[in-house]
Design a protein around this motif. Structure first.
Motif, PDB file in Angstrom:
ATOM      1  N   ARG A 297      -5.853   2.446   1.946  1.00 13.17           N
ATOM      2  CA  ARG A 297      -6.197   2.140   3.212  1.00 13.17           C
ATOM      3  C   ARG A 297      -7.351   0.753   2.828  1.00 13.17           C
ATOM      4  O   ARG A 297      -7.775   0.236   4.180  1.00 13.17           O
ATOM      5  CB  ARG A 297      -7.334   3.388   3.747  1.00 13.17           C
TER       6      ARG A 297
ATOM      7  N   SER B  31       0.902  -1.128   0.063  1.00  7.12           N
ATOM      8  CA  SER B  31      -0.200   0.020   0.034  1.00  7.12           C
ATOM      9  C   SER B  31       0.871   1.219  -0.012  1.00  7.12           C
ATOM     10  O   SER B  31       1.807   1.305   0.804  1.00  7.12           O
ATOM     11  CB  SER B  31      -1.011  -0.120   1.320  1.00  7.12           C
TER      12      SER B  31
ATOM     13  N   ARG C 109       1.634   0.291  12.432  1.00 11.37           N
ATOM     14  CA  ARG C 109       0.367   0.453  12.220  1.00 11.37           C
ATOM     15  C   ARG C 109      -0.439  -0.808  12.557  1.00 11.37           C
ATOM     16  O   ARG C 109       0.212  -1.801  12.709  1.00 11.37           O
ATOM     17  CB  ARG C 109       0.017   0.629  10.625  1.00 11.37           C
TER      18      ARG C 109
ATOM     19  N   SER D  13       2.810   3.543   3.292  1.00 13.69           N
ATOM     20  CA  SER D  13       2.215   2.934   4.529  1.00 13.69           C
ATOM     21  C   SER D  13       3.550   3.095   5.515  1.00 13.69           C
ATOM     22  O   SER D  13       3.204   3.211   6.981  1.00 13.69           O
ATOM     23  CB  SER D  13       1.758   1.654   4.484  1.00 13.69           C
TER      24      SER D  13
ATOM     25  N   HIS E 155       5.912  -0.927   9.687  1.00 13.09           N
ATOM     26  CA  HIS E 155       6.191  -0.852   8.292  1.00 13.09           C
ATOM     27  C   HIS E 155       7.632   0.119   7.997  1.00 13.09           C
ATOM     28  O   HIS E 155       7.770   1.356   8.748  1.00 13.09           O
ATOM     29  CB  HIS E 155       5.206   0.154   7.578  1.00 13.09           C
TER      30      HIS E 155
ATOM     31  N   SER F  90       1.323  -6.240   4.216  1.00 14.82           N
ATOM     32  CA  SER F  90       2.164  -5.337   3.293  1.00 14.82           C
ATOM     33  C   SER F  90       3.522  -5.874   3.101  1.00 14.82           C
ATOM     34  O   SER F  90       4.366  -6.368   3.956  1.00 14.82           O
ATOM     35  CB  SER F  90       2.273  -3.856   3.344  1.00 14.82           C
TER      36      SER F  90
END
Ligand SMILES: [Fe+2]
Length: 282
Positions: free
Chosen positions: A257, A113, A193, A116, A166, A210
């Motif tokens: 998101r 993403s 996150r 992030s 991340h 991710s």
């Protein structure tokens, strides 16, 4: 504005809007509502100049320049906010495979993403296709809301309440691109996150793995990385994925998101020129 759903759970093709002209408030609202529902919107036959692309993106929020803020890499565009996707070098020719820029681009082929890894939360990304190879170089998106809905209950219990770290350079380092200096690394310290969050536009839960994640809270490094690999495998099953075959003039916007995406392999000798803009949450 007309919408046609592309897959059963997300992504739609939009017609009846001309993107190179300034959008009125009602159209911006309609696009925002469609984004909340579908998370990926495809517009065909909408070639844009650099200036038109930047003006269009600004309708949806303040723009973010992404990782280039850290790498300080020069740009071939007239706008800081345009992010270069593809294999065109600064001189306008197709980049050599040894080109540093290309290594970073290849990391886009891992599921992620956008941005992030930065503190400032991003919302939409939008890609405008200028030149695309005749085959390969597709982009795929996966539906992270459907992926959460269909995650086995036992895995839901395992991931809920955990956070993930991340790190901007993790996916690049995985590909052997590890020559970043202290100043660059410091510019993007890792951020935590939640592994599961609520999508603001729809109120639905989102599973959020991710390629940018290098650690999971409460787990050893290998356990965490294996969990992320398992979650990515789940979330990217064909039933959750839309694959877009690009034509020049395509414009695709997505909600970072609620989705992950990746570019697909292509012959690096062929020219691929796409330009991205990314908005911040207001
Ligand atoms: Fe991306």
């Amino acid at each position: 504005m007309q919408l046609r759903a592309i897959t059963p759970s997300f992504a739609a093709e939009v017609s009846g809007v001309e993107l190179r002209k300034p959008l009125d408030a009602a159209t911006v609202r309609a696009i925002d509502e469609a984004m909340d529902k579908y998370a990926v919107l495809v517009f065909r036959g909408q070639p844009l100049t650099e200036a038109e692309q930047v003006a269009l993106a600004r309708h949806f929020g303040p723009l973010d320049a992404g990782l280039r803020k850290a790498t300080g890499a020069p740009t071939r565009f007239g706008y800081e906010e345009l992010i270069d996707i593809g294999n065109v070098a600064l001189d306008g020719e197709v980049a050599q495979t040894s080109d540093q820029k290309l290594v970073g681009q290849l990391a886009n082929q891992l599921w992620h993403s956008d941005s992030s890894f930065q503190d400032l939360p991003v919302k939409y990304s939008m890609l405008s296709a200028v030149t695309v190879p005749a085959e390969g170089g597709e982009t795929e998106w996966c539906d992270l809301r459907a992926a959460w809905d269909e995650l086995p209950a036992e895995t839901k219990r395992l991931v809920e309440g955990r956070s993930a770290r991340h790190f901007a350079f993790h996916s690049r380092i995985l590909l052997g691109d590890d020559k970043y200096n202290e100043a660059q690394l410091k510019r993007f310290p890792p951020v935590e996150r939640p592994l599961v969050h609520v999508h603001p536009g729809s109120g639905r839960k989102v599973l959020f793995p991710s390629a940018h994640i290098d650690r999971v809270s409460g787990m050893s490094v290998p356990e965490g990385r294996l969990l992320i690999a398992e979650l990515l495998e789940h979330a990217t099953q064909p039933r959750f994925v839309y694959r877009h075959t690009w034509r020049a003039g395509d414009y695709v916007m997505w909600d970072n998101r609620a989705t992950l995406h990746r570019g697909r392999r292509y012959d690096l000798r062929l020219r691929r020129d796409l330009r991205r803009t990314t908005t911040l949450e207001r």
